[in-house]
Each structure stands twice: as structure tokens, then as C-alpha cells.
Design an enzyme around this catalytic site. Structure first.
Site, mmCIF file in Angstrom:
data_model
loop_
_atom_site.group_PDB
_atom_site.id
_atom_site.type_symbol
_atom_site.label_atom_id
_atom_site.label_comp_id
_atom_site.label_asym_id
_atom_site.label_seq_id
_atom_site.Cartn_x
_atom_site.Cartn_y
_atom_site.Cartn_z
ATOM 1 N N LEU A 1 1.125 -1.047 0.117
ATOM 2 C CA LEU A 1 -0.346 0.379 -0.381
ATOM 3 C C LEU A 1 1.034 0.955 -0.053
ATOM 4 O O LEU A 1 0.656 2.598 -0.525
ATOM 5 C CB LEU A 1 -0.704 0.187 1.037
ATOM 6 C CG LEU A 1 -1.671 1.471 1.446
ATOM 7 C CD1 LEU A 1 -3.067 1.490 0.502
ATOM 8 C CD2 LEU A 1 -2.032 0.891 3.160
ATOM 9 N N TYR A 2 1.784 1.178 0.547
ATOM 10 C CA TYR A 2 2.717 2.578 1.231
ATOM 11 C C TYR A 2 3.644 3.264 -0.500
ATOM 12 O O TYR A 2 4.052 2.773 -1.673
ATOM 13 C CB TYR A 2 3.992 2.083 2.057
ATOM 14 C CG TYR A 2 4.020 2.015 3.628
ATOM 15 C CD1 TYR A 2 2.318 2.129 3.565
ATOM 16 C CD2 TYR A 2 4.599 1.450 3.647
ATOM 17 C CE1 TYR A 2 2.601 1.517 4.588
ATOM 18 C CE2 TYR A 2 4.227 0.708 5.260
ATOM 19 C CZ TYR A 2 2.452 0.611 5.775
ATOM 20 O OH TYR A 2 3.145 0.273 6.761
ATOM 21 N N VAL A 3 2.793 4.065 -0.767
ATOM 22 C CA VAL A 3 3.145 5.380 -1.645
ATOM 23 C C VAL A 3 2.938 4.394 -2.925
ATOM 24 O O VAL A 3 4.037 4.626 -4.076
ATOM 25 C CB VAL A 3 4.491 5.666 -1.845
ATOM 26 C CG1 VAL A 3 4.863 6.801 -2.610
ATOM 27 C CG2 VAL A 3 4.719 6.301 -0.288
#
Length: 354
Positions: A61-63
Site C-alpha cells: 500500500l505504501y505510496v
């Protein structure tokens, strides 16, 4: 007792050894309107490793995957794959409109892991986290899929992040009963301003041999002291205010009162609010490692300095008191008054790990 990044701890009831501070990489990338660019992110990674750190956490999910891509390059460039304990997560949807591109079913778990391995430039991850409970996937399906991934060699260990305590307990109990892969770690939000897990998650994790690795121990930067009541700021909590994400809604009267006490303790000790807040979390029962994220090397250095800070009993009591959870049923029945009625008014000392 002062700690250091190379004073490793086993993660839960396992043989996996990790640093007491884990490098969180949700800040790797600026596509979300905040965070660190690639050069700064590389500097953060390099400094963490050079200080003796070995535990690095990311998520698909991160960035939108950019964090994994950068981290994969950093590890490969320094040929550190065998040294780094690499953790990533799955659950969140990567293809709006397609329900099977998110959630915790076997189909998405395998899809997400394939993408993470590609971005991370590796053929295995040391720890795969289920990022969040999806309300639908049976515990048995998650457990069987986890077990198959560990047996395949593409995943070494498995853990849970944002899930109910009953869910974690049911999964671990079934794993033990059927001799399937156990959960070794839980990654919930935990800080002086968010202590809800102390009611159910902490005692359950300790009883089940699950190591706690809190995220947001600084409450998304709130406990660093960089925010002032009633004064606008350019920090992440200002940028994300009103987003609807509870992780970023920290400007409450209760939280300001907690921050006031953190600042007072920091002043008395001669240190920073961030170090005080991190030192408090590092010594909480059941905590194996604490996620520390940063957008500047100076912030990372401040986080790592918390390892050498020892708070006095009086300081801990003050921090505990100002941040105490409000009374709620049925937990009032477990307090001294009601327990005294159960025990006949005599003192009873439980087993140390109970």
C-alpha cells in the site's frame, strides 16, 4: 537499562532476531504529498543499517508500491538481503472495482505477494503481515494460505497488523490445534495517545507468544512536540486533517494534555519529547520492536537516541496517569476493588507472564 539497535530481541515466540527499533518506510516516497524523496530515503536506510539495525518494514500500500521499489533497490545495492529482516503487508486493494484485488482471500494474498517480491527484488520475505481484517475471509482460509506460503519458502514468518483481538486469538489457537504456521507478531497502533490494545490485544499476545511491534509510536509525529495547540503547521497531521483516517486525527483536548506532560518530562530529563514517547513504548509489556519512521536523518537519529533513555518510575507513572484509558465495561471488573471482592480482600500475586 539502555538499549542499542544491535541488542537484538526474538520476535515473539520464534527464532527470528530483530532490532528493538524497526525502520518503518511508509515515508519512503513523496507521491502522497508528504514523505522523503529517494535520496533522503536512501540516507535513512543507510544510517539505520550502519547503526546496527536489521528490521525493515514496508507494505504494498505504501505510496502505491513505491516504498517497496525503493527499499528493494537499497537492499540490493548494498547486498544486504541475508542480513535484513524484510517485512511487507497485503490487504488493500490495488485495482478499484475489482473486489478480488484486495482483502485477505488466498487469491489476493498470492497476487499481492507476487507484486511485492517483484518490487522488492527478492524471492522471499522474512515476514508477511496481513495488513487489516477484511470482515469476510474465514480465519481458516488465511491460516491455510499462510501455512502454504511458509512451506513454499516464499515467506519465512507471518504476522497480523490491524485486526480484532478475538481474530488473532482464534487464528493462533487453530494454528496450534492443527500444527499449522503460527503467528509470531502483531503490528497495531500503540502510543501514549492510543492505548486501546492494552485491554485485549496485549494480554492475548503475551499469552499466545506473539511479539508486539507498534506502529505510530509517535502518533504520526504528534508526540514529537512539533505541533502547537491552535497554531497551523505544515506537518503531516495538518496535511491529512479531515481525511477521515483515524490514524491522523490527533488534535484532541485529551491528546494535547498528554503532549503537555510529555514535554514536561522531556524538559526535566533534558531530552526531546520524541525520545520520551518512544522510550515509554519500548518498555511496555509484550513489545518486541517499535516502528520508527522519519523523513529526515535528524529525525531518525532522535528516534534511535530513545534507546539509551531510561525514564524514572515517577516519570512513567505521570505518563501512565495522563494517558490512562477511560473506564469501560467489563474492564472495571478487573480492577483492584472488584478483584478484592473476588479474592476475599486478600492480596493474590499472579504468575509473572499472566
Amino acid at each position: 537499562m539502555p538499549l542499542a539497535l544491535d541488542h537484538y530481541r526474538t520476535l515473539g515466540r520464534s527464532g527470528l532476531k530483530v532490532s528493538p527499533v524497526c525502520l518503518g518506510t511508509m515515508t519512503f516516497g513523496t507521491d502522497w504529498g508528504w514523505g522523503a524523496d529517494e535520496a533522503t530515503s536512501r540516507s535513512l536506510f543507510d544510517r539505520y543499517v550502519e547503526a546496527g539495525g536489521n528490521f525493515v518494514d514496508t507494505a504494498d500500500l505504501y505510496v502505491s508500491g513505491r516504498s517497496e521499489e525503493m527499499l528493494g533497490r537499497f537492499i540490493a545495492d548494498r547486498q544486504l538481503r541475508d542480513r535484513i529482516v524484510l517485512a511487507t503487508k497485503f490487504s488493500y486493494n490495488a485495482d478499484p472495482g475489482n473486489p478480488n484485488a484486495g482483502g485477505n482471500g488466498r487469491k489476493n494474498m498470492l497476487r499481492a505477494l507476487d507484486g511485492s517480491l517483484r518490487r522488492l527484488q527478492t524471492d522471499y520475505v522474512d515476514l508477511l503481515w496481513l495488513h487489516a481484517w477484511d470482515l469476510h475471509t474465514p480465519v481458516e482460509e488465511v491460516l491455510r494460505a499462510f501455512d502454504a506460503l511458509v512451506r513454499s519458502g516464499r515467506v519465512r514468518y507471518v504476522g497480523l497488523s490491524d485486526v480484532p483481538a478475538w481474530y488473532m486469538t482464534r487464528l493462533q489457537t487453530l494454528a496450534d490445534a492443527h500444527q499449522l504456521e503460527r503467528i509470531i507478531a502483531l503490528q497495531p497502533e500503540y502510543s501514549l495517545v492510543e492505548r486501546t490494545i492494552e485491554r485485549e490485544h496485549v494480554p492475548a499476545a503475551r499469552a499466545l507468544g506473539i511479539g508486539i511491534t507498534p506502529w505510530s509510536p509517535l502518533a504520526s509525529g504528534f508526540l514529537t512536540g512539533k505541533y502547537t495547540r491552535g497554531v497551523a503547521s505544515a506537518g503531516r497531521l495538518e496535511t491529512t486533517k479531515g481525511s477521515g483516517n483515524p490514524a491522523f486525527e490527533k488534535f484532541t483536548d485529551r491528546n494535547w494534555a498528554i503532549l503537555d506532560t510529555v514535554r514536561a518530562v522531556a524538559s526535566e530529563v533534558g531530552t526531546t519529547p520524541a525520545r520520551v514517547a518512544l522510550a515509554w513504548v519500548l518498555t511496555r509489556p509484550g513489545v518486541s520492536s517499535v516502528l520508527g519512521g522519519a523523513t529526515r536523518v535528524e529525525q531518525l537519529e532522535d528516534n534511535l537516541a530513545a534507546l539509551s533513555l531510561t525514564l524514572t518510575t515517577e516519570h512513567v507513572h505521570r505518563l501512565d496517569a495522563v494517558s490512562a484509558l477511560p473506564a469501560a465495561h467489563p474492564y472495571s471488573f478487573f480492577e483492584p476493588l472488584m478483584q478484592g471482592m473476588i479474592n476475599g480482600g486478600v492480596s493474590v500475586q499472579g504468575f509473572p507472564d499472566a
